[in-house]
Write an enzyme that holds these catalytic residues in place. Structure first.
Site, PDB file in Angstrom:
ATOM      1  N   HIS A  47       0.818  -1.221   0.000  1.00 13.40           N
ATOM      2  CA  HIS A  47       0.000   0.000   0.000  1.00 13.40           C
ATOM      3  C   HIS A  47       0.853   1.274   0.000  1.00 13.40           C
ATOM      4  O   HIS A  47       0.334   2.359  -0.225  1.00 13.40           O
ATOM      5  CB  HIS A  47      -0.981   0.000   1.169  1.00 13.40           C
ATOM      6  CG  HIS A  47      -0.376   0.241   2.511  1.00 13.40           C
ATOM      7  ND1 HIS A  47      -0.045  -0.781   3.376  1.00 13.40           N
ATOM      8  CD2 HIS A  47      -0.044   1.386   3.163  1.00 13.40           C
ATOM      9  CE1 HIS A  47       0.447  -0.274   4.493  1.00 13.40           C
ATOM     10  NE2 HIS A  47       0.458   1.042   4.384  1.00 13.40           N
ATOM     11  N   ASP A  85       0.383  -7.730   1.604  1.00  9.39           N
ATOM     12  CA  ASP A  85       0.691  -6.300   1.707  1.00  9.39           C
ATOM     13  C   ASP A  85       2.199  -6.064   1.749  1.00  9.39           C
ATOM     14  O   ASP A  85       2.696  -5.233   2.500  1.00  9.39           O
ATOM     15  CB  ASP A  85       0.033  -5.668   2.931  1.00  9.39           C
ATOM     16  CG  ASP A  85       0.076  -4.133   2.880  1.00  9.39           C
ATOM     17  OD1 ASP A  85       0.144  -3.585   1.764  1.00  9.39           O
ATOM     18  OD2 ASP A  85       0.078  -3.490   3.945  1.00  9.39           O
ATOM     19  N   GLY A  97       3.085   6.717   8.099  1.00 11.88           N
ATOM     20  CA  GLY A  97       4.456   6.926   7.621  1.00 11.88           C
ATOM     21  C   GLY A  97       5.404   5.843   8.090  1.00 11.88           C
ATOM     22  O   GLY A  97       6.469   5.655   7.516  1.00 11.88           O
ATOM     23  N   ASN A  98       5.013   5.110   9.149  1.00  9.82           N
ATOM     24  CA  ASN A  98       5.805   3.970   9.612  1.00  9.82           C
ATOM     25  C   ASN A  98       5.642   2.753   8.702  1.00  9.82           C
ATOM     26  O   ASN A  98       6.445   1.821   8.761  1.00  9.82           O
ATOM     27  CB  ASN A  98       5.411   3.552  11.027  1.00  9.82           C
ATOM     28  CG  ASN A  98       6.204   4.256  12.105  1.00  9.82           C
ATOM     29  OD1 ASN A  98       5.670   5.049  12.859  1.00  9.82           O
ATOM     30  ND2 ASN A  98       7.498   3.974  12.180  1.00  9.82           N
ATOM     31  N   SER A  99       4.597   2.732   7.901  1.00  9.43           N
ATOM     32  CA  SER A  99       4.324   1.584   7.044  1.00  9.43           C
ATOM     33  C   SER A  99       5.541   1.245   6.191  1.00  9.43           C
ATOM     34  O   SER A  99       6.110   2.111   5.528  1.00  9.43           O
ATOM     35  CB  SER A  99       3.138   1.868   6.124  1.00  9.43           C
ATOM     36  OG  SER A  99       1.956   1.963   6.864  1.00  9.43           O
ATOM     37  N   GLY A 157      -7.094 -25.345  -0.304  1.00 11.87           N
ATOM     38  CA  GLY A 157      -8.427 -25.316  -0.911  1.00 11.87           C
ATOM     39  C   GLY A 157      -9.514 -25.575   0.103  1.00 11.87           C
ATOM     40  O   GLY A 157     -10.438 -26.361  -0.133  1.00 11.87           O
TER      41      GLY A 157
END
Length: 489
Positions: free
Chosen positions: A127, A157, A228-230, A286
């Site tokens: 992201h 992510d 902003g730490n992401s 599955g």
């Protein structure tokens, strides 16, 4: 006689102390065999971890240019007729749809990343970089680089980007499986564009799931994580990367006591796949499932008596038709309690383990079926239902470097966009395209940015016709058409 009694008493005291000391030594030995507690009053020194981490954590600036997009809008059959009081309501179904062009605003954002190799590979969150036209990476020493996306994975992510550099500072990767709840960690990143910020806390929980779609087995920490730490680093006291900070849990959007990081056990596999194949090789059983404890609680709320034979494990609520699980003989109502001999009590733990597998790998599932223990071997498949490795080519296969045309070149050539070949070192373009060639369109799509070319290379590599049909301008000014096959082996 008195002297004899004194000697006897003294000997008894010495003997008793000797036995007491021996017993004390045995007790201490037994305690230390379990685990010695830390020295009381000794603070944890996190300066070593911070010194190792800070040079390798980078600031990422994201830019998405303003674009013209087509959108579908409702059309008023009365045109621009002014109806301030709504007397002429549009009957349902009598309106129409029309496609109109709109100008999207320019978007800028910031995040963090971690350098994991001296030649410039950087791990961050999907992201943070997804959809970017330009990525600028700033190091701790204020050096700036342009970055390109190697690959992204929405499910975990995670994203892998690269800058062109040598001998860059790196952060060694540790084993997140060895993390213990209560262990001290630091979070390093760039919250609110405050570069090189370090916060500290402990591991609050492991294998945490937040109920979203995707692979989730978060490390929960109370180290402060903010916007902003992401993409930044979660680091243990040995100065090793153990997680990629991904998100915070807050009703206000700012830190409120909980932060979550993606463990390196998942990160390592994603990075390896993105480097080798350009896309993550996802292996699945599955099935759909729920933590056994949650299933039992749900049944009790419905006043249903339930006895699975265990409170730990994953209750299988659905077996997908044609999936690996169905072929192996898994059934609805089975409770998975271990995989390859490793105990699993939560769905997040099973996901984390499978995230390290590829299609075609075999795993041994241990389960309870009507409280009877069974072992079943499962050959994992990809989401498409087979065991093939999926590949996406990266721009490296072209063997060339590019830049967007500048304003002077636009004026001289009377063009509004294009990518100029700045060097040809080998690969698919060698012998087909020369330095100075300007790419205008690839497979009839305009090449306005490096990302446009990168996305087309990846798309073509998975198609039945892996060829780039290029329209461009030779250094002589002549319009030319060139075909470049993509070989991703």
């Amino acid at each position: 006689m008195k002297r004899f009694k004194s000697i006897l008493l003294y000997s008894a005291v010495v003997l008793s102390l000797a036995f007491s000391a021996g017993a004390f030594i045995k007790v201490e030995a037994a305690s230390s065999a379990i685990q010695a507690p830390p020295a009381v009053g000794q603070p944890v020194d996190l300066t070593y971890a911070a010194d190792r981490a800070l040079p390798a954590v980078v600031h990422i600036r994201y830019l998405q240019n303003s674009k013209v997009q087509e959108v579908q809008v409702d059309v008023n059959p009365f045109g621009d007729f002014f109806d301030p009081f709504g007397f002429f309501g549009i009957p349902e179904g009598q309106g129409g749809k029309q496609r109109r062009q709109v100008q999207t605003p320019k978007r800028e954002a910031t995040g963090s990343g971690v350098i994991i190799s001296a030649d410039g590979y950087i791990v961050t969150n999907n992201h943070v970089v997804n959809g970017a036209d330009e990525l600028t990476v700033t190091l701790n020493d204020n050096r700036e680089f342009s970055a390109r996306i190697i690959g992204t994975d929405e499910t975990t992510d995670l994203a892998l980007i690269k800058i062109d550099g040598k001998n860059l500072p790196t952060l060694p990767v540790g084993d997140s499986d060895k993390l213990r709840v209560g262990e001290w960690v630091i979070a390093v990143g760039n919250p609110f564009s405050l570069t090189s910020t370090v916060t500290a806390g402990i591991v609050s929980a492991k294998a945490r799931s937040l109920g979203a779609n995707g692979v989730e087995s978060f490390i929960q920490t109370d180290a402060a994580i903010n916007a902003g730490n992401s993409g930044g680093a979660l680091v243990n006291t040995s100065g090793e990367l153990v997680g990629i900070n991904a998100m915070l849990y807050s009703k206000t959007g700012n830190y409120s006591g909980y932060g979550f990081a993606i463990p390196t056990t998942i990160m390592n596999k994603v990075v390896d796949d993105l480097k080798k194949y350009g896309t993550v090789q996802r292996a699945i059983i599955g099935i759909s499932g729920i933590d056994a404890r949650n299933y039992i609680d749900d049944q009790k709320r419905k006043n249903n008596e339930i006895d699975l034979g265990t409170n730990d494990g994953i209750y299988i609520s659905e077996v997908q038709d044609g999936g690996a699980g169905e072929e192996a003989g898994l059934q609805k109502g089975d409770v998975i309690i271990a995989i390859d001999g490793r105990k699993v009590s939560k769905m997040a733990e099973l996901q984390e383990y499978l995230a390290n597998k590829r299609p075609g790998d075999d795993v041994k599932i241990t389960l309870l079926r009507k409280k009877n223990r069974k072992n079943i071997n499962v050959a994992l498949k990809n989401p498409q239902g087979n065991t093939r490795i999926m590949k996406e080519a990266d721009m490296d296969v072209l063997g060339a470097t590019f830049r967007e045309v500048n304003d002077q070149e636009k004026r001289e050539l009377e063009i509004s966009y294009g990518l100029k070949v700045t060097n040809v070192t080998g690969g698919m373009m060698k012998g087909r395209v020369n330095k100075g060639f300007i790419i205008l369109n690839v497979n009839k799509k305009p090449m306005k940015s490096l990302r446009d070319l990168q996305m087309e290379v990846k798309a073509v590599s998975k198609s039945d016709e892996p060829v780039l049909h290029i329209k461009g301008i030779q250094p002589s000014g002549r319009i030319d058409y060139i075909s470049v096959p993509i070989n991703n082996e």
